[in-house]
Design an enzyme around this catalytic site. Structure first.
Site, PDB file in Angstrom:
ATOM      1  N   ASP A   1      -1.356 -32.365   4.788  1.00  0.00           N
ATOM      2  CA  ASP A   1      -1.013 -31.461   3.691  1.00  0.00           C
ATOM      3  C   ASP A   1      -0.937 -32.244   2.382  1.00  0.00           C
ATOM      4  O   ASP A   1      -0.238 -33.262   2.297  1.00  0.00           O
ATOM      5  CB  ASP A   1       0.333 -30.801   3.992  1.00  0.00           C
TER       6      ASP A   1
ATOM      7  N   ASP B   1      -7.815 -24.279  -4.686  1.00  0.00           N
ATOM      8  CA  ASP B   1      -7.444 -22.864  -4.752  1.00  0.00           C
ATOM      9  C   ASP B   1      -6.798 -22.587  -6.108  1.00  0.00           C
ATOM     10  O   ASP B   1      -5.821 -23.245  -6.475  1.00  0.00           O
ATOM     11  CB  ASP B   1      -6.458 -22.535  -3.627  1.00  0.00           C
TER      12      ASP B   1
ATOM     13  N   LYS C   1      -2.366 -15.707  -9.540  1.00  0.00           N
ATOM     14  CA  LYS C   1      -1.172 -14.955  -9.942  1.00  0.00           C
ATOM     15  C   LYS C   1      -0.112 -15.897 -10.510  1.00  0.00           C
ATOM     16  O   LYS C   1       0.132 -16.977  -9.973  1.00  0.00           O
ATOM     17  CB  LYS C   1      -0.620 -14.180  -8.751  1.00  0.00           C
TER      18      LYS C   1
ATOM     19  N   ASP D   1     -14.511 -24.359 -11.031  1.00  0.00           N
ATOM     20  CA  ASP D   1     -15.344 -23.345 -11.677  1.00  0.00           C
ATOM     21  C   ASP D   1     -14.485 -22.249 -12.282  1.00  0.00           C
ATOM     22  O   ASP D   1     -15.004 -21.308 -12.868  1.00  0.00           O
ATOM     23  CB  ASP D   1     -16.308 -22.723 -10.661  1.00  0.00           C
TER      24      ASP D   1
ATOM     25  N   THR E   1     -19.990 -31.148  -4.762  1.00  0.00           N
ATOM     26  CA  THR E   1     -19.513 -30.605  -3.500  1.00  0.00           C
ATOM     27  C   THR E   1     -20.501 -29.537  -3.032  1.00  0.00           C
ATOM     28  O   THR E   1     -21.392 -29.123  -3.781  1.00  0.00           O
ATOM     29  CB  THR E   1     -18.122 -29.957  -3.646  1.00  0.00           C
ATOM     30  N   GLU E   2     -20.344 -29.072  -1.786  1.00  0.00           N
ATOM     31  CA  GLU E   2     -21.203 -27.995  -1.292  1.00  0.00           C
ATOM     32  C   GLU E   2     -21.085 -26.766  -2.177  1.00  0.00           C
ATOM     33  O   GLU E   2     -22.089 -26.163  -2.575  1.00  0.00           O
ATOM     34  CB  GLU E   2     -20.826 -27.610   0.148  1.00  0.00           C
TER      35      GLU E   2
END
Length: 215
Positions: free
Chosen positions: A96, A118, A122, A154, A192-193
């Site tokens: 983690d 991520d 919010k 992005d 990255t992919e």
């Protein structure tokens, strides 16, 4: 993105303890023993399926790299590639990103990469963003003096939040790129992919490269 469970993932991890560590709270200050030689240590938090960290390890054999990923299936995809490649300067960690100070000793890491984390869009979830000040404190605690933090996304909202968060923390910026793939200052970008797919469709990539304030 949460990946679907793969029945081969857990057995593959269990069969390769020399290539992957699972929640390694006993390794702080000892990571160089996992590599063929002692070299500056770089860490990617949230490695996905591993294209970035594998290509970085290939491109920079004079550095050691750790891919840290919380999803068992994602790290298993990287492990499957590493079983075949046997890169001597790459080690994997299933763990983690909120526990970095349990995994690494002070000043153990020369550089840290955050790629397409991520965005937690919010407002009530801003403390979960990997550039929130609590995470910055952890990065600083394990970072060697003058170590670099490289962040790519992005998501414009996350980029703007991260820019403010790092600035308020007193970080010094080496690079602020509003359109990474068309920025003439950047000549050695490894994708990255997700980055490759998104940018090939015309999407804009943002990047920050920053250092922590020195006492």
């Amino acid at each position: 993105m949460r990946l679907r469970n793969k029945p081969w993932a857990a057995p593959l991890i269990a069969a390769n303890p020399d290539l992957i560590s699972v929640r390694p709270v006993d390794m702080a200050g000892k990571w160089q023993a996992k590599f063929s030689q002692q070299q500056p240590l770089y860490l990617e938090v949230g490695s996905g399926k591993g294209q970035f960290i594998i290509e970085m390890a290939k491109a920079h054999p004079d550095r050691n790299y750790i891919a840290l990923e919380i999803q068992e299936v994602a790290i298993a995809y990287i492990l499957r590639k590493q079983v075949a490649l046997q890169l001597p300067n790459l080690h994997l960690v299933l763990g983690d990103g909120a526990d970095l100070t349990d995994y690494f000793a002070p000043a153990e890491v020369a550089g840290l990469f955050l790629n397409f984390s991520d965005p937690w869009p919010k407002s009530r979830h801003e403390k979960r963003r990997l550039t929130y000040r609590h995470f910055l404190q952890q990065y600083q605690a394990i970072m060697a003096p003058n170590g670099i933090l490289q962040f790519k996304t992005d998501n414009q909202g996350l980029f703007e939040f991260s820019l403010v968060s790092m600035n308020n923390y007193g970080m010094v910026f080496d690079l602020v790129a509003l359109d990474l793939h068309h920025d003439p200052r950047v000549t050695d970008n490894i994708e990255t992919e997700y980055e490759h797919k998104f940018s090939s469709q015309g999407g804009r990539i943002y990047e920050l490269v920053a250092r922590f304030p020195q006492a």
